[in-house]
Design a protein around this motif. Structure first.
Motif, PDB file in Angstrom:
ATOM      1  N   PRO A 187       0.830  -1.215   0.000  1.00  0.00           N
ATOM      2  CA  PRO A 187       0.000   0.000   0.000  1.00  0.00           C
ATOM      3  C   PRO A 187       0.860   1.259   0.000  1.00  0.00           C
ATOM      4  CG  PRO A 187      -0.089  -1.092   2.139  1.00  0.00           C
ATOM      5  CD  PRO A 187       0.733  -1.970   1.242  1.00  0.00           C
TER       6      PRO A 187
ATOM      7  N   GLU B 261      -2.910   5.180   4.745  1.00  0.00           N
ATOM      8  CA  GLU B 261      -2.523   4.238   3.690  1.00  0.00           C
ATOM      9  C   GLU B 261      -3.591   4.223   2.617  1.00  0.00           C
ATOM     10  OE1 GLU B 261      -1.779   0.370   5.202  1.00  0.00           O
ATOM     11  OE2 GLU B 261       0.210   0.906   5.968  1.00  0.00           O
TER      12      GLU B 261
ATOM     13  N   PRO C 193      -5.110   1.972  -0.448  1.00  0.00           N
ATOM     14  CA  PRO C 193      -5.070   0.573  -0.895  1.00  0.00           C
ATOM     15  C   PRO C 193      -4.652   0.467  -2.358  1.00  0.00           C
ATOM     16  CG  PRO C 193      -7.331   1.351  -0.824  1.00  0.00           C
ATOM     17  CD  PRO C 193      -6.479   2.463  -0.267  1.00  0.00           C
TER      18      PRO C 193
END
Lengths: 370, 370
Positions: A2, A26, A28
């Motif tokens: 990620p 983060e 994806p």
């Protein structure tokens, strides 16, 4: 692996505490028809401010680098009960470069390209976007493409909607806005009449410089008489208003009705049969909308939003509209900015107190990656 | 030989002087599809009061037999500029006996019959009416038939309009009115959901006695919660309001939106996608309508009038509606009256101050020929 990056988050607690902050998150891996865009530019539009700042008190807020905590007054806090406690992203639109894609052919075709997109978290170093809503910008800069969705598609949407409803003219209550200037050019290109309301003489000059024929200044002593004359000449019984609060919609309905009544041969206690239509598409004024009983019963007022309109218009129309935007990105649909800030720069007191005023011609552009 | 008789006239001068008086006039021979009706009964509906009394000051008016002179305050005087100096008739509907007809077969067939009609000058000993709009009353009395157009056709119009728009339920903000009681029965007959708002416990009892299932009392402390529950149970996102001024429409939009938002899985700054529709069909409150920015952009508010609706619905639908009224004249569409007055009796101080309040269940019936 990620991707990690900074993003703006806005959180309203049930006690009315609004926290807007830049924090790391983060992102994806994109899947299917998704693409991951490294964001280069994103405008602060009035439609972003509803969730970004709302009606909160930023004069007396607590500022620290990349973070501001302000109080949301009533009734605006209770009115947003549904978002209480939710940590929300912001930024409807922007432009950047596709750095990863899902498996679909449409997504993969965008790899490495600069695109305009509508991710909903554009105030962010990265954003996941739907490939179907991405507009490949070719050689255009991210700054050129950053505002290619909300204002251009809304202005085009007004013209499309008017034509669908059999109208030959539009009234626009904030004629000198960035969107209003686009609308002047669109109506010229499409042969639609347009009545522009502005607030100042220099705004009237600006629009006349663009070739606008019907510009009415609400600061003029004879504003109402001029507004009626412009409606009479264009048959603009169909208007769009981004102010929302106050009496502007009421004023437009009054003027429309008085024009219609002046053409009636017989008095009717119910007013004219002329259908009068206004749409509220924004909330520059958070106050209540006031409608007086002075234009009979032949009127309709609606809220207007781009997304439901596009859903109604259908994919073919949307694609045609987007192509028109891309073909005229630096002319009809060009946006201008007062200043550029990075993510942290969005959250200084000077910046917030400035851009939340939504002054005509003073739009901010955010450069999320500096 | 023209017929001579007394008629009510209402005249508003540009200085705000409103004169309402009974005066003698000549009625022409009916021609073509016209009939001359000797008027026996005519109701005073809220829709008649706009031109009859309006917002004028009848507390401090000058009364003489068959005549009253009152002052129309601003902005209501200026707002009716188009009628200044015109001597206008009043009285939308009534019933009487056809005493002369034009040459058309339809007109001649009505000779000698008792009919309900919509002449626009029903407060008159005689009236010229369009035979196509006359409803032969058979053995029904003039009192039974006097109110067979405005309220019955409006209530039926709500149900017809809702069905045209694909709705399964209606909200009505003045549930206990004469029209509201008709609507309760119509919705039962047609299988439409109905949310009734009333102002007092005895009104709620009245409607429940008619079989109404969703009755919400605005004087209850938990009015809003009960209104939302009723909307939730019926899906009534489509309402009719005869009040006009104030916050009732706003309250309904809020309740509708809160019901819709409670079913959303994700927060949207733009509110729900549930379309919310309200119609203002009267002006029991002359004050401005106030709309707050608390239900997103998915709402539409319109004025609603019977005549344009009937024109849209088409002659076949209108004929079906009128037949339904006649077939149920003393049941579903029965009207009740507080008192009966003659033409001069309409213009006494006691009468005017009473009927202009438009209190639920206190309608006046005028007997123009005594």
């Amino acid at each position: 692996m990620p991707t990690t990056g900074k993003q703006l988050f806005t959180t309203l607690e049930s006690d009315g505490t609004l926290t807007v902050e830049i924090a790391s998150r983060e992102f994806p891996e994109p899947t299917g028809n998704q693409v991951l865009v490294k964001m280069e530019a994103a405008p602060i539009n009035p439609s972003d401010l509803a969730i970004l700042t709302g009606a909160a008190d930023f004069e007396n807020a607590t500022y620290s680098p990349g973070k501001v905590v302000a109080k949301m007054p009533e009734p605006f806090n209770s009115g947003q009960k549904a978002r209480h406690g939710q940590r929300l992203p912001a930024g409807n639109e922007g432009a950047g470069t596709v750095v990863a894609t899902g498996d679909s052919d449409m997504a993969k075709a965008l790899m490495g390209q600069r695109v305009a997109c509508v991710p909903g978290n554009a105030y962010s170093e990265y954003a996941i976007a739907d490939a179907a809503m991405c507009l490949p910008l070719g050689d255009h800069s991210a700054e050129d493409g950053a505002s290619s969705f909300v204002n251009p598609m809304t202005a085009l949407g007004f013209a499309e909607n008017a034509k669908m409803d059999g109208q030959k003219a539009i009234l626009h209550t904030v004629g000198a806005s960035n969107l209003g200037q686009m609308l002047v050019k669109i109506c010229q290109e499409d042969g639609l009449g347009l009545v522009n309301i502005v607030r100042k003489p220099d705004q009237a000059e600006l629009l006349k410089g663009l070739g606008a024929t019907h510009v009415v200044d609400s600061s003029d002593a004879d504003f109402m008489a001029k507004l009626k004359a412009a409606i009479d000449e264009t048959d603009a019984f169909y208007g769009f208003d981004p102010i929302g609060g106050g009496t502007m919609v009421d004023t437009c309905f009054k003027a429309m009705e008085q024009v219609a009544v002046s053409k009636m041969t017989e008095y009717s206690r119910y007013g004219s049969n002329q259908q009068k239509r206004m749409f509220i598409y924004g909330r520059l004024d958070f106050g209540p909308t006031t409608l007086t009983p002075s234009y009979g019963f032949g009127w309709t007022l609606s809220g207007w939003l781009l997304t439901p309109f596009l859903a109604t218009a259908g994919m073919e129309t949307v694609m045609r509209m987007r192509k028109r935007v891309l073909d005229n990105l630096t002319t009809t649909f060009a946006s201008s900015y007062k200043t550029k800030v990075d993510l942290e720069g969005m959250l200084t007191k000077d910046a917030i107190l400035d851009y939340r005023q939504m002054k005509t011609g003073e739009k901010y552009l955010v450069l999320p990656n500096g």
